[in-house]
Design a protein around this motif. Sequence first.
Motif, PDB file in Angstrom:
ATOM      1  N   THR A  13       0.854  -1.192   0.000  1.00 53.61           N
ATOM      2  CA  THR A  13       0.000   0.000   0.000  1.00 53.61           C
ATOM      3  C   THR A  13       0.886   1.237   0.000  1.00 53.61           C
ATOM      4  OG1 THR A  13      -1.601  -1.246   1.299  1.00 53.61           O
ATOM      5  CG2 THR A  13      -1.877   1.141   1.285  1.00 53.61           C
ATOM      6  N   CYS A  14       0.538   2.215  -0.799  1.00 53.95           N
ATOM      7  CA  CYS A  14       1.330   3.452  -0.875  1.00 53.95           C
ATOM      8  C   CYS A  14       1.434   4.098   0.508  1.00 53.95           C
ATOM      9  CB  CYS A  14       0.683   4.422  -1.863  1.00 53.95           C
ATOM     10  SG  CYS A  14       1.544   6.004  -1.977  1.00 53.95           S
ATOM     11  N   CYS A  15       2.572   4.732   0.751  1.00 54.81           N
ATOM     12  CA  CYS A  15       2.826   5.293   2.091  1.00 54.81           C
ATOM     13  C   CYS A  15       2.573   6.795   2.146  1.00 54.81           C
ATOM     14  CB  CYS A  15       4.271   5.023   2.488  1.00 54.81           C
ATOM     15  SG  CYS A  15       5.460   5.846   1.420  1.00 54.81           S
ATOM     16  N   TYR A  16       1.896   7.362   1.163  1.00 58.81           N
ATOM     17  CA  TYR A  16       1.861   8.821   1.097  1.00 58.81           C
ATOM     18  C   TYR A  16       0.526   9.506   1.347  1.00 58.81           C
ATOM     19  CZ  TYR A  16       6.708   9.034  -0.320  1.00 58.81           C
ATOM     20  OH  TYR A  16       8.071   8.950  -0.332  1.00 58.81           O
ATOM     21  N   CYS A  17      -0.582   8.790   1.283  1.00 56.49           N
ATOM     22  CA  CYS A  17      -1.814   9.481   1.688  1.00 56.49           C
ATOM     23  C   CYS A  17      -2.901   8.475   2.001  1.00 56.49           C
ATOM     24  CB  CYS A  17      -2.279  10.520   0.656  1.00 56.49           C
ATOM     25  SG  CYS A  17      -3.379   9.919  -0.626  1.00 56.49           S
ATOM     26  N   GLY A  18      -3.973   8.959   2.584  1.00 59.71           N
ATOM     27  CA  GLY A  18      -5.034   8.094   3.068  1.00 59.71           C
ATOM     28  C   GLY A  18      -5.853   7.422   1.975  1.00 59.71           C
ATOM     29  N   THR A  19      -5.541   7.690   0.707  1.00 61.19           N
ATOM     30  CA  THR A  19      -6.262   6.990  -0.359  1.00 61.19           C
ATOM     31  C   THR A  19      -5.940   5.509  -0.320  1.00 61.19           C
ATOM     32  OG1 THR A  19      -5.994   8.999  -1.675  1.00 61.19           O
ATOM     33  CG2 THR A  19      -6.817   7.059  -2.823  1.00 61.19           C
ATOM     34  N   GLY A  20      -4.686   5.198   0.014  1.00 62.16           N
ATOM     35  CA  GLY A  20      -4.307   3.786   0.153  1.00 62.16           C
ATOM     36  C   GLY A  20      -4.183   3.054  -1.164  1.00 62.16           C
ATOM     37  N   CYS A  21      -3.557   3.689  -2.169  1.00 58.47           N
ATOM     38  CA  CYS A  21      -3.406   3.048  -3.484  1.00 58.47           C
ATOM     39  C   CYS A  21      -2.503   1.821  -3.381  1.00 58.47           C
ATOM     40  CB  CYS A  21      -2.804   4.034  -4.487  1.00 58.47           C
ATOM     41  SG  CYS A  21      -3.838   5.481  -4.743  1.00 58.47           S
ATOM     42  N   GLN A  22      -2.780   0.851  -4.244  1.00 61.46           N
ATOM     43  CA  GLN A  22      -1.989  -0.381  -4.263  1.00 61.46           C
ATOM     44  C   GLN A  22      -0.878  -0.284  -5.313  1.00 61.46           C
ATOM     45  OE1 GLN A  22      -2.416  -3.096  -2.030  1.00 61.46           O
ATOM     46  NE2 GLN A  22      -3.467  -1.334  -1.123  1.00 61.46           N
ATOM     47  N   ALA A  49      -2.345   5.632  -9.808  1.00 59.46           N
ATOM     48  CA  ALA A  49      -1.534   6.226  -8.725  1.00 59.46           C
ATOM     49  C   ALA A  49      -1.157   7.632  -9.145  1.00 59.46           C
ATOM     50  CB  ALA A  49      -0.268   5.407  -8.479  1.00 59.46           C
ATOM     51  N   CYS A  50      -0.808   8.459  -8.179  1.00 58.97           N
ATOM     52  CA  CYS A  50      -0.331   9.805  -8.509  1.00 58.97           C
ATOM     53  C   CYS A  50       1.196   9.793  -8.554  1.00 58.97           C
ATOM     54  CB  CYS A  50      -0.847  10.817  -7.491  1.00 58.97           C
ATOM     55  SG  CYS A  50       0.004  10.769  -5.908  1.00 58.97           S
ATOM     56  N   LEU A  51       1.796  10.962  -8.753  1.00 60.48           N
ATOM     57  CA  LEU A  51       3.243  10.987  -8.941  1.00 60.48           C
ATOM     58  C   LEU A  51       4.012  10.519  -7.707  1.00 60.48           C
ATOM     59  CD1 LEU A  51       4.612  14.658  -9.125  1.00 60.48           C
ATOM     60  CD2 LEU A  51       2.530  14.014  -7.986  1.00 60.48           C
ATOM     61  N   LYS A  52       3.436  10.681  -6.518  1.00 64.42           N
ATOM     62  CA  LYS A  52       4.141  10.192  -5.324  1.00 64.42           C
ATOM     63  C   LYS A  52       4.147   8.661  -5.304  1.00 64.42           C
ATOM     64  CE  LYS A  52       2.011  12.787  -2.078  1.00 64.42           C
ATOM     65  NZ  LYS A  52       1.222  13.876  -2.661  1.00 64.42           N
ATOM     66  N   GLY A  53       3.057   8.056  -5.771  1.00 67.52           N
ATOM     67  CA  GLY A  53       3.023   6.598  -5.853  1.00 67.52           C
ATOM     68  C   GLY A  53       4.022   6.068  -6.876  1.00 67.52           C
ATOM     69  N   TRP A  54       4.125   6.755  -7.994  1.00 68.75           N
ATOM     70  CA  TRP A  54       5.045   6.309  -9.051  1.00 68.75           C
ATOM     71  C   TRP A  54       6.517   6.523  -8.665  1.00 68.75           C
ATOM     72  CZ3 TRP A  54       4.127   3.577 -13.391  1.00 68.75           C
ATOM     73  CH2 TRP A  54       2.824   3.529 -13.901  1.00 68.75           C
ATOM     74  N   PRO A 191      -4.697  12.996  -4.863  1.00 69.93           N
ATOM     75  CA  PRO A 191      -4.984  13.077  -6.305  1.00 69.93           C
ATOM     76  C   PRO A 191      -5.899  11.976  -6.821  1.00 69.93           C
ATOM     77  CG  PRO A 191      -2.674  13.504  -5.869  1.00 69.93           C
ATOM     78  CD  PRO A 191      -3.255  13.078  -4.563  1.00 69.93           C
ATOM     79  N   ILE A 192      -5.830  10.796  -6.216  1.00 68.53           N
ATOM     80  CA  ILE A 192      -6.670   9.711  -6.736  1.00 68.53           C
ATOM     81  C   ILE A 192      -8.113   9.838  -6.231  1.00 68.53           C
ATOM     82  CG2 ILE A 192      -6.899   7.159  -6.806  1.00 68.53           C
ATOM     83  CD1 ILE A 192      -4.662   8.471  -8.643  1.00 68.53           C
ATOM     84  N   VAL A 193      -8.304  10.504  -5.105  1.00 73.16           N
ATOM     85  CA  VAL A 193      -9.675  10.854  -4.692  1.00 73.16           C
ATOM     86  C   VAL A 193     -10.212  11.925  -5.650  1.00 73.16           C
ATOM     87  CG1 VAL A 193     -11.090  11.888  -2.862  1.00 73.16           C
ATOM     88  CG2 VAL A 193      -9.319  10.224  -2.265  1.00 73.16           C
TER      89      VAL A 193
END
Length: 732
Positions: A13-22, A49-54, A191-193
């Motif tokens: 799970t992404c560590c950068y926001c509460g969206t919790g992207c995989q 995912a947004c740029l932080k996820g990538w 961003p994903i929300v």
Amino acid sequence: MAKKVSVKEIQTTCCYCGTGCQLLFTVDQDANKILDVHPVWGRTNEGTACLKGWYGWDYLNDPQILTKRLKEPMIRKNGKGSPLEVVSWDEAIKFVADNFKKIKEKWGPDSFLGAASARGPGNEAGYITQKFTRAVMGTNNIDHCARICHAASVAGSRQTIGEGAMSLSIPEIENAEVIFNIGYNAAASHPIVARRIVKAKEKGAFIICADPRITETARISDLHLQLKGGSNVALVNSLANVIISEDLIDHEFVKLHTKGFDEFWEIVKEYTPEYAATITGLSPEDIRFTARKYASSKHSVILWGMGITQFSQGVETVKCCCSLAMLTGNFGRPSCGTGPVRGQNNVQGTCDMGDLPDVYPGYQNVTDPEIQAKFEKAWGVKLSNKAGIQLTRVPEFVIHEKDPAKRIHAYYITGEDPAQSDPDLEEIRETLDQVDFVVVQDIFWNKTAEHADAVLPATAWGEHDGCYTSSDRGFQRVRKVLEPQGNVLPDWEITCRIATAMGYPMHYNNTEEIWNEMIDLCPKFTGATYEKMERQGSVQWPCWDKGHEDTGTMFLHKDGHFATPDGIGILKTSPYHPPTEVENTEFPLSLCTVREVGHYSVRTMTGNCRMLRNLEDEPGWVEMSLEDCDKLGLREGEIVKVFSKRGSVYTRCKPTERVKQGAVYMTYQWWIGACNELTISSLDPASRTPEYKYCAARVEKIKDQAWAKEEVARIYEDLRSRMHIVKEEVLA
Ligand code: SF4
């Protein structure tokens, strides 16, 4: 013949926001190296995912751009003022345990305060931090960074609808018919929300945005209410006024499921659109239109962020938002309700785990004798029934407390950097220097570590197992991707070792053992086993039963049954009052703090990712209106100095049409342009959340720009050398 590479794919799970992207990591196991990261399907992100996820994983390579990874435990053997020295784990643990014990014996349990981390460590570490604080130190003085962001959402929602979390799920947003965003710019914070809001618009939803700035959300909205900063309560009260005056309320819902109507009306009846217009600067017609539009649908959603919570009336605004949803019957069905969208990746989870001064894990009150007895039995110790103090009150209990017997003497800070993130940094530095014993447990050197008596290096996201809670109450697994470099340990293990050295053995073989202990103590979470998380991908609480039939809860308050003791919602609000510090002759501008889309929290993580650093770097920006720039003769990119009553910082000027004349905006991630040197530590009286969004400021032009550039470069080099940067790695 080419060497065979042992490649493994690991989902986390992404560590950068509460969206919790995989995200799916491809790892060269022999080289212990990440080869690729890309988003995969998850309940909230559906493969995006947004740029932080990538690009936000590069800090695991320790490229040493802003600050250096902590790799060895360090202590000041000879007390404050002596250098931090590298020691073994055994020596560091003994040093910390001995000092905590000494302080507890001399000053009592309440002389300690623990700050848990809502970032990388995960829910299991959060559970262990509060257990250590309560069972070993004997106090409820445990808190975390929700205090400085969404504590007002928890307090305001619990007081009205009984549950301090999003009532709906992130995927439900796209099927809403009306979305009222207030103080929330999803494009920057989640961003994903934001994609869900765009999708809702494509499906025909009406989007309203109440924000003093022309944000990305304002740009895609059908109606932008560009209200005066700090006037949220006046706006929401006036919306309630119109809904009631024009009889737009859902009578059956209000009658069956709410109470407090008369007291509520007594307050809001004064807030006619005409009166609210004098406070908010909005037109009475826009206020009326918004109220009518919001009340016209049974699929109306209110989303909010720190634009309402980081005010001294944050709790009151939240209470009124919940009341608007109750008045119109917008609870208990899909795609309606209230959405306090949590910022940091695990701030929802750290609340869930009871890293709060008034509740055990699962939101069970520390003052309830039955709950206390349950935890005493499970943990085998006597526990305190006195609610603890909030971390934003540490200065009050250190530098402003005259009686040493009432002071905080030991401060255990895990995965947070108050010397960068808290308001009025000069006061925070003075506080940290006056606490007898400060422990910093983190993954990077940070500003707070400079004040620490012991520095304990922890594993980062990607180097340990566990789970996070997404903003919409979804427990999701995080997994170890790489073997950690250096002499580091998982946060939960460090804390367990300190507890054991203090005579309270805490031993767990893995995070699942911790999790199982926790869920058995928390009825709302009991059914959310690791096995269920693995099978479903995400388990939204409440999940009461371990059986397969209970898959969790998509939306709360079904059939209007609220989580209050009697199941009835309470309509509440307050009269408006202006922010604590307003513009004046010496400081004629209002300063509001916002966030940078490519950076996260105090920036130790994203500031050490080469791709993200290349987008933006120090000393940050101050956004100003074109009129204010003209008045001061400022051009884009010029270095300026920003002042408040509390300090001054250098940053660069960004003229923009996005902000109104008289208001300036700074993002809080910058270390040189650190806006918290300027912010005020005025707190909401109920949530103790600081008023980051409003204080008085002044911007000054610097005539000699060549000198200013050299000065900023000198400050940056000095800062990086204090953070132990030897040589920045060159981008491969
Ligand atoms: S939206 Fe949030 S969780 Fe998703 S990739 Fe971006 S930062 Fe990570």
